[in-house]
Design a protein around this motif. Structure first.
Motif, mmCIF file in Angstrom:
data_model
loop_
_atom_site.group_PDB
_atom_site.id
_atom_site.type_symbol
_atom_site.label_atom_id
_atom_site.label_comp_id
_atom_site.label_asym_id
_atom_site.label_seq_id
_atom_site.Cartn_x
_atom_site.Cartn_y
_atom_site.Cartn_z
ATOM 1 N N TRP A 262 0.934 -1.186 0.213
ATOM 2 C CA TRP A 262 -0.098 -0.097 0.117
ATOM 3 C C TRP A 262 0.830 1.302 0.036
ATOM 4 O O TRP A 262 2.051 1.056 0.013
ATOM 5 N N VAL A 263 0.382 2.268 -0.186
ATOM 6 C CA VAL A 263 1.077 3.600 -0.100
ATOM 7 C C VAL A 263 0.366 4.769 0.725
ATOM 8 O O VAL A 263 -0.786 4.450 1.196
ATOM 9 N N ASP A 264 0.904 5.513 1.249
ATOM 10 C CA ASP A 264 0.601 6.836 1.769
ATOM 11 C C ASP A 264 0.448 6.365 3.363
ATOM 12 O O ASP A 264 1.065 7.119 4.276
ATOM 13 N N THR A 265 -0.418 5.658 3.498
ATOM 14 C CA THR A 265 -0.657 5.198 5.069
ATOM 15 C C THR A 265 -0.303 3.641 5.349
ATOM 16 O O THR A 265 0.010 2.932 4.382
ATOM 17 N N ASP A 266 -0.051 3.422 6.609
ATOM 18 C CA ASP A 266 -0.179 1.828 6.839
ATOM 19 C C ASP A 266 -1.635 1.011 6.755
ATOM 20 O O ASP A 266 -2.474 1.280 7.294
ATOM 21 N N GLY A 267 -1.420 0.472 5.288
ATOM 22 C CA GLY A 267 -2.836 -0.082 4.921
ATOM 23 C C GLY A 267 -3.375 -1.159 5.943
ATOM 24 O O GLY A 267 -4.491 -1.442 5.850
ATOM 25 N N PHE A 268 -2.452 -1.820 6.512
ATOM 26 C CA PHE A 268 -2.835 -2.850 7.351
ATOM 27 C C PHE A 268 -3.814 -2.031 8.553
ATOM 28 O O PHE A 268 -4.816 -2.767 9.038
ATOM 29 N N GLU A 272 -9.496 -2.384 5.374
ATOM 30 C CA GLU A 272 -9.997 -3.736 5.871
ATOM 31 C C GLU A 272 -9.328 -4.933 5.172
ATOM 32 O O GLU A 272 -9.625 -6.194 5.558
ATOM 33 N N TYR A 273 -8.211 -4.577 4.733
ATOM 34 C CA TYR A 273 -7.297 -5.679 3.977
ATOM 35 C C TYR A 273 -5.887 -5.891 4.325
ATOM 36 O O TYR A 273 -5.416 -6.281 3.474
ATOM 37 N N GLY A 274 -6.018 -5.875 5.773
ATOM 38 C CA GLY A 274 -4.461 -6.027 6.045
ATOM 39 C C GLY A 274 -3.890 -7.706 5.693
ATOM 40 O O GLY A 274 -2.636 -7.607 5.681
ATOM 41 N N ALA A 275 -4.765 -8.487 5.707
ATOM 42 C CA ALA A 275 -4.380 -9.675 5.294
ATOM 43 C C ALA A 275 -3.489 -9.838 3.944
ATOM 44 O O ALA A 275 -2.820 -10.853 3.581
ATOM 45 N N GLU A 276 -3.758 -8.799 3.198
ATOM 46 C CA GLU A 276 -3.167 -8.967 1.532
ATOM 47 C C GLU A 276 -1.813 -7.963 1.630
ATOM 48 O O GLU A 276 -1.126 -8.180 0.647
ATOM 49 N N ILE A 277 -1.704 -7.254 2.564
ATOM 50 C CA ILE A 277 -0.786 -6.287 2.377
ATOM 51 C C ILE A 277 0.859 -6.714 3.387
ATOM 52 O O ILE A 277 0.704 -6.680 4.497
ATOM 53 N N ILE A 278 1.779 -6.617 2.559
ATOM 54 C CA ILE A 278 2.903 -6.962 3.019
ATOM 55 C C ILE A 278 3.648 -5.976 3.814
ATOM 56 O O ILE A 278 4.092 -5.953 4.867
ATOM 57 N N THR A 279 3.527 -4.606 3.264
ATOM 58 C CA THR A 279 4.114 -3.411 3.958
ATOM 59 C C THR A 279 3.482 -2.407 3.264
ATOM 60 O O THR A 279 2.601 -2.542 2.266
ATOM 61 N N SER A 280 3.840 -1.088 3.791
ATOM 62 C CA SER A 280 3.156 -0.011 2.979
ATOM 63 C C SER A 280 4.293 1.091 2.905
ATOM 64 O O SER A 280 5.175 1.258 3.885
ATOM 65 N N ALA A 281 4.379 1.911 1.668
ATOM 66 C CA ALA A 281 5.315 2.972 1.339
ATOM 67 C C ALA A 281 4.449 4.231 2.370
ATOM 68 O O ALA A 281 3.921 4.858 1.552
ATOM 69 N N LEU A 314 13.502 10.087 4.701
ATOM 70 C CA LEU A 314 13.901 8.669 5.705
ATOM 71 C C LEU A 314 14.740 9.299 6.640
ATOM 72 O O LEU A 314 14.534 9.209 7.913
ATOM 73 N N ALA A 315 15.372 10.574 6.388
ATOM 74 C CA ALA A 315 16.274 11.108 7.380
ATOM 75 C C ALA A 315 15.450 11.914 8.682
ATOM 76 O O ALA A 315 15.934 11.830 9.891
ATOM 77 N N ASN A 316 14.459 12.407 8.468
ATOM 78 C CA ASN A 316 13.596 13.122 9.223
ATOM 79 C C ASN A 316 12.279 12.343 9.665
ATOM 80 O O ASN A 316 11.352 13.091 10.160
ATOM 81 N N ASP A 317 12.293 11.070 9.104
ATOM 82 C CA ASP A 317 11.025 10.398 9.634
ATOM 83 C C ASP A 317 9.839 10.946 8.754
ATOM 84 O O ASP A 317 8.536 10.390 9.215
ATOM 85 N N GLY A 318 9.996 11.677 7.897
ATOM 86 C CA GLY A 318 8.910 11.950 6.847
ATOM 87 C C GLY A 318 8.276 10.874 6.002
ATOM 88 O O GLY A 318 6.959 11.023 5.643
ATOM 89 N N VAL A 319 9.174 10.101 5.777
ATOM 90 C CA VAL A 319 8.631 8.761 4.954
ATOM 91 C C VAL A 319 9.157 7.626 5.589
ATOM 92 O O VAL A 319 10.144 7.545 6.349
ATOM 93 N N SER A 320 8.429 6.392 5.392
ATOM 94 C CA SER A 320 9.277 5.165 6.060
ATOM 95 C C SER A 320 8.393 3.924 5.229
ATOM 96 O O SER A 320 7.360 4.143 4.450
ATOM 97 N N ILE A 321 8.630 2.809 5.697
ATOM 98 C CA ILE A 321 7.878 1.655 5.266
ATOM 99 C C ILE A 321 7.305 1.137 6.633
ATOM 100 O O ILE A 321 8.111 1.265 7.571
ATOM 101 N N ALA A 322 6.078 0.658 6.460
ATOM 102 C CA ALA A 322 5.540 0.141 7.621
ATOM 103 C C ALA A 322 5.700 -1.174 8.093
ATOM 104 O O ALA A 322 6.379 -1.782 7.354
ATOM 105 N N PRO A 323 5.637 -1.648 9.268
ATOM 106 C CA PRO A 323 5.687 -2.896 9.701
ATOM 107 C C PRO A 323 5.118 -3.932 8.772
ATOM 108 O O PRO A 323 4.372 -3.904 7.894
ATOM 109 N N PHE A 324 5.674 -5.418 8.995
ATOM 110 C CA PHE A 324 5.184 -6.220 8.084
ATOM 111 C C PHE A 324 3.974 -6.982 8.352
ATOM 112 O O PHE A 324 3.361 -7.738 7.948
ATOM 113 N N HIS A 325 3.511 -6.679 9.847
ATOM 114 C CA HIS A 325 2.487 -7.206 10.466
ATOM 115 C C HIS A 325 2.287 -8.674 10.181
ATOM 116 O O HIS A 325 3.000 -9.735 10.383
ATOM 117 N N ASP A 326 1.171 -9.269 9.366
ATOM 118 C CA ASP A 326 0.952 -10.661 9.275
ATOM 119 C C ASP A 326 2.108 -11.145 8.499
ATOM 120 O O ASP A 326 2.184 -12.558 8.278
#
Length: 362
Positions: A262-268, A272-281, A314-326
């Motif tokens: 997913w993008v923008d937010t942590d889609g997990f 409602e589709y967290g089971a499909e999402i590896i991570t989010s940008a 990444l340096a100022n935590d303005g962008v990141s990848i989300a946890p991998f959750h499931d």
């Protein structure tokens, strides 16, 4: 095939239902809570199409507005929702007519509209999210999402079983293509470092051309596009399309061998589709918008005027990848260590991730 670690029941609206809701053609709406009713400072937000509950950049930006009001009880917040681009001008003008002390326009498609209204009202500070402005009273909030998408692309290349992954966009504009560029470069880095030959469908970085559905609202079109890529062998989907990206998640939900990023937010958390999402940008929209509202309040009370540009990295935590959750157990410790190393290399400048759509400084 890349079987998902877990398969959870999917709740909520279908892709078709979401698309119908987004396209219903209702008049722009206005929302504002009763919190801080006696506040002296009114901060207003105008959403891009898709509304405030888009599971993406509108929703995150509104969370930032609400967080500012929660932190400072002399701030009241209000949102006007756009159902299409034709709502931008009347909604922005309405914020002026309402006496808003600070106005945030969400989405790069709205930047020129913000510029027009801000130029006509030089005493009111504005902000544009995902856009760059040279108008003195417009603060630019931008994100170098090529960096977070690079990490997402590296993850996708490490997880694919078919050797094919796909991306597609809502509209061909810089806030979209910057994700696609970073994703492509992350895949290329994995291929170079690990000797893989992962193929990216849907985007040619060199040509700056790819697959777009020309809307951010039509989840049914997003699903159809995703289904096509799945038939071509893609087992990981990377939609960059706001609420239309839900179509990719529904396509993945119908196929145990297919997952998504997913993008923008942590889609997990946001869909409602967290089971499909590896991570989010992710990009830190909520924090950046919150900080801009608080800065505008301070300026109205004797502080420095809010101006210039913010670029999340990444340096100022303005962008990141989300946890991998499931998917945490499915992503190897080796890949996780490589991602940590790549993140640090990008932060210290030894690895440069660039896109023609990278944010401009002011």
């Amino acid at each position: 095939m890349a079987v998902k670690p877990f398969k959870l029941a999917v709740a909520g609206l279908s892709a078709v239902g979401l698309a119908a809701l987004a396209a219903c053609g209702q008049a722009p709406s206005e929302n504002g809570g009763d919190d801080n009713a006696d506040a002296s400072f009114l901060a207003c937000m105008v959403t891009d199409s898709g509304g405030v509950d888009d599971k993406s950049f509108n929703e995150s930006s509104w969370a930032g507005m609400e967080a500012a009001a929660e932190e400072n009880d002399d701030i009241k917040v209000q949102v006007k929702e756009s159902s299409s681009e034709t709502d931008y001008d009347p909604n922005l003008q309405a914020t002026v007519d309402d006496g808003c002390n600070f106005v945030v326009g969400v989405g790069g498609l709205m930047t020129e509209n913000v510029n027009t209204v801000a130029t006509a009202n030089p005493d009111i500070p504005f902000a544009t999210v995902d856009g760059f402005s040279e108008v003195p009273n417009v603060y630019s909030i931008q994100f170098d999402t090529a960096q977070s998408a690079f990490l997402a692309g590296y993850v996708a290349a490490s997880q694919t079983k078919t050797g094919k992954v796909a991306t597609w966009g809502g509209v061909n504009i810089p806030p979209v293509t910057i994700f696609m560029d970073g994703f492509a470069e992350g895949i290329a880095k994995h291929n170079e470092d690990k000797g893989t030959n992962v193929e990216l469908l849907g985007w040619d970085e060199a040509a700056q051309d790819g697959t777009f559905i020309n809307t951010f609202e039509d989840a049914a079109a997003g699903k159809s596009t995703s289904d096509t890529f799945i038939t071509q062998g893609a087992d990981i989907l990377f939609p960059v399309a706001g609420p239309a990206g839900i179509g990719a998640l529904t396509a993945a939900a119908e196929n145990d061998a297919v997952s998504a990023i997913w993008v923008d937010t942590d889609g997990f958390e946001s869909t409602e589709y967290g089971a499909e999402i590896i991570t989010s940008a992710e990009k830190g929209l909520a924090t950046a918008v919150k900080d801009s509202v608080l800065a505008a309040y301070d300026a109205a009370n004797g502080g420095d005027a809010i101006s210039g540009a913010y670029v999340g990295t990444l340096a100022n935590d303005g962008v990141s990848i989300a946890p991998f959750h499931d998917f945490d157990s499915a992503v190897s410790d080796e890949t996780k260590a490589e991602l940590d190393a790549l993140t640090q290399q990008i932060i210290d400048g030894t690895l440069v991730v660039e896109s023609p759509s990278s944010p401009k400084a002011q």
